[in-house]
Scaffold this motif. Sequence first.
Motif, PDB file in Angstrom:
ATOM      1  N   GLY A  31     -11.176   1.683  -2.556  1.00 54.23           N
ATOM      2  CA  GLY A  31     -10.104   2.672  -2.496  1.00 54.23           C
ATOM      3  C   GLY A  31      -9.590   3.067  -3.866  1.00 54.23           C
ATOM      4  O   GLY A  31      -9.296   2.222  -4.706  1.00 54.23           O
ATOM      5  N   HIS A  32      -9.494   4.354  -4.100  1.00 55.52           N
ATOM      6  CA  HIS A  32      -8.972   4.871  -5.363  1.00 55.52           C
ATOM      7  C   HIS A  32      -7.472   4.621  -5.460  1.00 55.52           C
ATOM      8  O   HIS A  32      -6.719   4.867  -4.518  1.00 55.52           O
ATOM      9  CB  HIS A  32      -9.259   6.369  -5.472  1.00 55.52           C
ATOM     10  N   ILE A  33      -7.022   4.093  -6.590  1.00 52.16           N
ATOM     11  CA  ILE A  33      -5.602   3.809  -6.819  1.00 52.16           C
ATOM     12  C   ILE A  33      -5.004   4.895  -7.711  1.00 52.16           C
ATOM     13  O   ILE A  33      -5.556   5.225  -8.756  1.00 52.16           O
ATOM     14  CB  ILE A  33      -5.411   2.427  -7.472  1.00 52.16           C
ATOM     15  N   GLU A  34      -3.890   5.444  -7.280  1.00 57.32           N
ATOM     16  CA  GLU A  34      -3.226   6.516  -8.025  1.00 57.32           C
ATOM     17  C   GLU A  34      -1.769   6.148  -8.280  1.00 57.32           C
ATOM     18  O   GLU A  34      -1.059   5.694  -7.375  1.00 57.32           O
ATOM     19  CB  GLU A  34      -3.301   7.823  -7.233  1.00 57.32           C
ATOM     20  N   SER A  52      -0.272   4.434  -5.001  1.00 62.21           N
ATOM     21  CA  SER A  52      -0.852   4.682  -3.687  1.00 62.21           C
ATOM     22  C   SER A  52      -2.335   4.344  -3.746  1.00 62.21           C
ATOM     23  O   SER A  52      -2.955   4.423  -4.805  1.00 62.21           O
ATOM     24  CB  SER A  52      -0.666   6.146  -3.266  1.00 62.21           C
ATOM     25  N   ARG A  53      -2.875   3.975  -2.604  1.00 61.35           N
ATOM     26  CA  ARG A  53      -4.279   3.570  -2.567  1.00 61.35           C
ATOM     27  C   ARG A  53      -4.946   4.122  -1.327  1.00 61.35           C
ATOM     28  O   ARG A  53      -4.390   4.076  -0.230  1.00 61.35           O
ATOM     29  CB  ARG A  53      -4.384   2.043  -2.562  1.00 61.35           C
ATOM     30  N   GLU A  54      -6.156   4.652  -1.515  1.00 61.42           N
ATOM     31  CA  GLU A  54      -6.928   5.159  -0.388  1.00 61.42           C
ATOM     32  C   GLU A  54      -7.441   4.003   0.462  1.00 61.42           C
ATOM     33  O   GLU A  54      -7.839   2.965  -0.062  1.00 61.42           O
ATOM     34  CB  GLU A  54      -8.123   5.977  -0.886  1.00 61.42           C
ATOM     35  N   THR A  55      -7.413   4.175   1.768  1.00 64.42           N
ATOM     36  CA  THR A  55      -8.028   3.226   2.684  1.00 64.42           C
ATOM     37  C   THR A  55      -8.808   4.003   3.735  1.00 64.42           C
ATOM     38  O   THR A  55      -8.632   5.217   3.873  1.00 64.42           O
ATOM     39  CB  THR A  55      -6.970   2.353   3.401  1.00 64.42           C
ATOM     40  N   LEU A  56      -9.674   3.311   4.435  1.00 66.23           N
ATOM     41  CA  LEU A  56     -10.401   3.941   5.534  1.00 66.23           C
ATOM     42  C   LEU A  56      -9.445   4.180   6.698  1.00 66.23           C
ATOM     43  O   LEU A  56      -8.597   3.333   7.005  1.00 66.23           O
ATOM     44  CB  LEU A  56     -11.558   3.057   5.981  1.00 66.23           C
ATOM     45  N   LYS A  57      -9.573   5.321   7.335  1.00 64.88           N
ATOM     46  CA  LYS A  57      -8.707   5.624   8.471  1.00 64.88           C
ATOM     47  C   LYS A  57      -9.033   4.732   9.657  1.00 64.88           C
ATOM     48  O   LYS A  57      -8.142   4.245  10.355  1.00 64.88           O
ATOM     49  CB  LYS A  57      -8.849   7.099   8.859  1.00 64.88           C
ATOM     50  N   ARG A  58     -10.314   4.507   9.906  1.00 67.75           N
ATOM     51  CA  ARG A  58     -10.737   3.623  10.993  1.00 67.75           C
ATOM     52  C   ARG A  58     -12.187   3.206  10.733  1.00 67.75           C
ATOM     53  O   ARG A  58     -12.900   3.844   9.968  1.00 67.75           O
ATOM     54  CB  ARG A  58     -10.628   4.309  12.348  1.00 67.75           C
ATOM     55  N   VAL A  59     -12.588   2.145  11.365  1.00 68.66           N
ATOM     56  CA  VAL A  59     -13.962   1.659  11.252  1.00 68.66           C
ATOM     57  C   VAL A  59     -14.504   1.396  12.656  1.00 68.66           C
ATOM     58  O   VAL A  59     -13.750   1.134  13.590  1.00 68.66           O
ATOM     59  CB  VAL A  59     -14.053   0.371  10.405  1.00 68.66           C
ATOM     60  N   GLY A  60     -15.826   1.470  12.790  1.00 76.63           N
ATOM     61  CA  GLY A  60     -16.468   1.239  14.071  1.00 76.63           C
ATOM     62  C   GLY A  60     -16.936  -0.195  14.207  1.00 76.63           C
ATOM     63  O   GLY A  60     -16.375  -1.118  13.630  1.00 76.63           O
ATOM     64  N   ARG A  94      -9.899  -2.925   5.050  1.00 74.83           N
ATOM     65  CA  ARG A  94      -8.521  -2.546   5.334  1.00 74.83           C
ATOM     66  C   ARG A  94      -8.460  -1.151   5.932  1.00 74.83           C
ATOM     67  O   ARG A  94      -8.992  -0.203   5.367  1.00 74.83           O
ATOM     68  CB  ARG A  94      -7.674  -2.576   4.056  1.00 74.83           C
ATOM     69  N   THR A  95      -7.818  -1.042   7.057  1.00 76.76           N
ATOM     70  CA  THR A  95      -7.432   0.255   7.620  1.00 76.76           C
ATOM     71  C   THR A  95      -5.918   0.151   7.809  1.00 76.76           C
ATOM     72  O   THR A  95      -5.204  -0.133   6.854  1.00 76.76           O
ATOM     73  CB  THR A  95      -8.169   0.541   8.941  1.00 76.76           C
ATOM     74  N   GLU A  96      -5.416   0.350   9.014  1.00 72.34           N
ATOM     75  CA  GLU A  96      -4.012   0.053   9.284  1.00 72.34           C
ATOM     76  C   GLU A  96      -3.807  -1.448   9.443  1.00 72.34           C
ATOM     77  O   GLU A  96      -2.684  -1.944   9.404  1.00 72.34           O
ATOM     78  CB  GLU A  96      -3.548   0.796  10.533  1.00 72.34           C
ATOM     79  N   ALA A 185      -1.050  -9.276   7.899  1.00 71.06           N
ATOM     80  CA  ALA A 185      -0.632  -8.577   6.684  1.00 71.06           C
ATOM     81  C   ALA A 185      -1.819  -8.298   5.781  1.00 71.06           C
ATOM     82  O   ALA A 185      -2.718  -9.116   5.628  1.00 71.06           O
ATOM     83  CB  ALA A 185       0.395  -9.421   5.943  1.00 71.06           C
ATOM     84  N   VAL A 186      -1.820  -7.142   5.184  1.00 72.20           N
ATOM     85  CA  VAL A 186      -2.895  -6.754   4.274  1.00 72.20           C
ATOM     86  C   VAL A 186      -2.677  -7.356   2.902  1.00 72.20           C
ATOM     87  O   VAL A 186      -3.607  -7.650   2.179  1.00 72.20           O
ATOM     88  CB  VAL A 186      -2.960  -5.210   4.178  1.00 72.20           C
ATOM     89  N   GLY A 187      -1.447  -7.564   2.490  1.00 73.86           N
ATOM     90  CA  GLY A 187      -1.150  -8.024   1.141  1.00 73.86           C
ATOM     91  C   GLY A 187      -0.539  -6.902   0.336  1.00 73.86           C
ATOM     92  O   GLY A 187      -0.691  -5.730   0.663  1.00 73.86           O
ATOM     93  N   SER A 188       0.160  -7.253  -0.707  1.00 76.53           N
ATOM     94  CA  SER A 188       0.865  -6.225  -1.483  1.00 76.53           C
ATOM     95  C   SER A 188      -0.093  -5.430  -2.332  1.00 76.53           C
ATOM     96  O   SER A 188      -1.160  -5.904  -2.702  1.00 76.53           O
ATOM     97  CB  SER A 188       1.904  -6.888  -2.397  1.00 76.53           C
ATOM     98  N   LEU A 189       0.331  -4.222  -2.668  1.00 82.47           N
ATOM     99  CA  LEU A 189      -0.512  -3.363  -3.479  1.00 82.47           C
ATOM    100  C   LEU A 189      -0.701  -3.934  -4.870  1.00 82.47           C
ATOM    101  O   LEU A 189      -1.769  -3.843  -5.458  1.00 82.47           O
ATOM    102  CB  LEU A 189       0.107  -1.963  -3.573  1.00 82.47           C
ATOM    103  N   SER A 190       0.328  -4.562  -5.398  1.00 84.23           N
ATOM    104  CA  SER A 190       0.222  -5.097  -6.751  1.00 84.23           C
ATOM    105  C   SER A 190      -0.849  -6.167  -6.847  1.00 84.23           C
ATOM    106  O   SER A 190      -1.576  -6.247  -7.819  1.00 84.23           O
ATOM    107  CB  SER A 190       1.568  -5.679  -7.207  1.00 84.23           C
ATOM    108  N   SER A 191      -0.984  -6.998  -5.799  1.00 88.81           N
ATOM    109  CA  SER A 191      -2.024  -8.022  -5.831  1.00 88.81           C
ATOM    110  C   SER A 191      -3.404  -7.398  -5.751  1.00 88.81           C
ATOM    111  O   SER A 191      -4.358  -7.870  -6.351  1.00 88.81           O
ATOM    112  CB  SER A 191      -1.838  -9.016  -4.675  1.00 88.81           C
ATOM    113  N   SER A 192      -3.537  -6.286  -5.006  1.00 86.93           N
ATOM    114  CA  SER A 192      -4.820  -5.602  -4.920  1.00 86.93           C
ATOM    115  C   SER A 192      -5.204  -5.008  -6.260  1.00 86.93           C
ATOM    116  O   SER A 192      -6.353  -5.043  -6.664  1.00 86.93           O
ATOM    117  CB  SER A 192      -4.740  -4.492  -3.856  1.00 86.93           C
TER     118      SER A 192
END
Length: 208
Positions: A31-34, A52-60, A94-96, A185-192
């Motif tokens: 995911g691209h971080i902006e 902000s960070r891009e994530t996949l909307k959904r996965v199969g 990571r998605t939702e 929980a996904v985890g905080s953005l700062s840790s990512s």
Amino acid sequence: RMGAEQLLFMVPPPPPPGMYTTTAIWSDNFGHIEVVTDAVCSNCGVRGQSCSRETLKRVGQFIILQLCVYDMDNPVMPKLHDARIVASSEITVRTESVTEFELVAAIEHVGRSLKSGHYIAYRRQAGGTWCVLNDDGETISGTLVHGSIISQAELESRQLYLCMYARRRLVEGGAGVSESSQSGAVGSLSSSVSTSASQYGSSVRDLD
């Protein structure tokens, strides 16, 4: 036939020369971080700088990764011998929420260029070992014999080309892991962000 909802195809880029990475590290840092300079917190309403960070909307149900260890800008597409991507046995996406996938099948390309060479398939067995599917294992030096069984460590020592990952609950037959258990929980953005600086190692060996 599988549609986009069931099967996702992605191409992790090669690491810098002389470095290595893994599919698990790549998926963790996907995911691209902006940097957003004038953001408003949705919880407290405070305005300030954020990310902000891009994530996949959904996965199969399945993800296929093409491990790009070739110079795709060269017409011959030679294999990069100073970079490596290790196929991890498990990845998280990571998605939702967070979804876990396990490696269930893989293909190795034997050769110095994508323009030529030989392909060997690997199929995961019960217990985590791998069955070698190779129709020319006795004539190409360094390849494995068809039908032989190798360990997970042996598989990871080989530079794979295509990797198929399946949702963990499919691999386990629906037992032990449910959709609800994957929504922690996904985890905080700062840790990512901080992990992205250490996503490459420096141990590379020459692979044909």
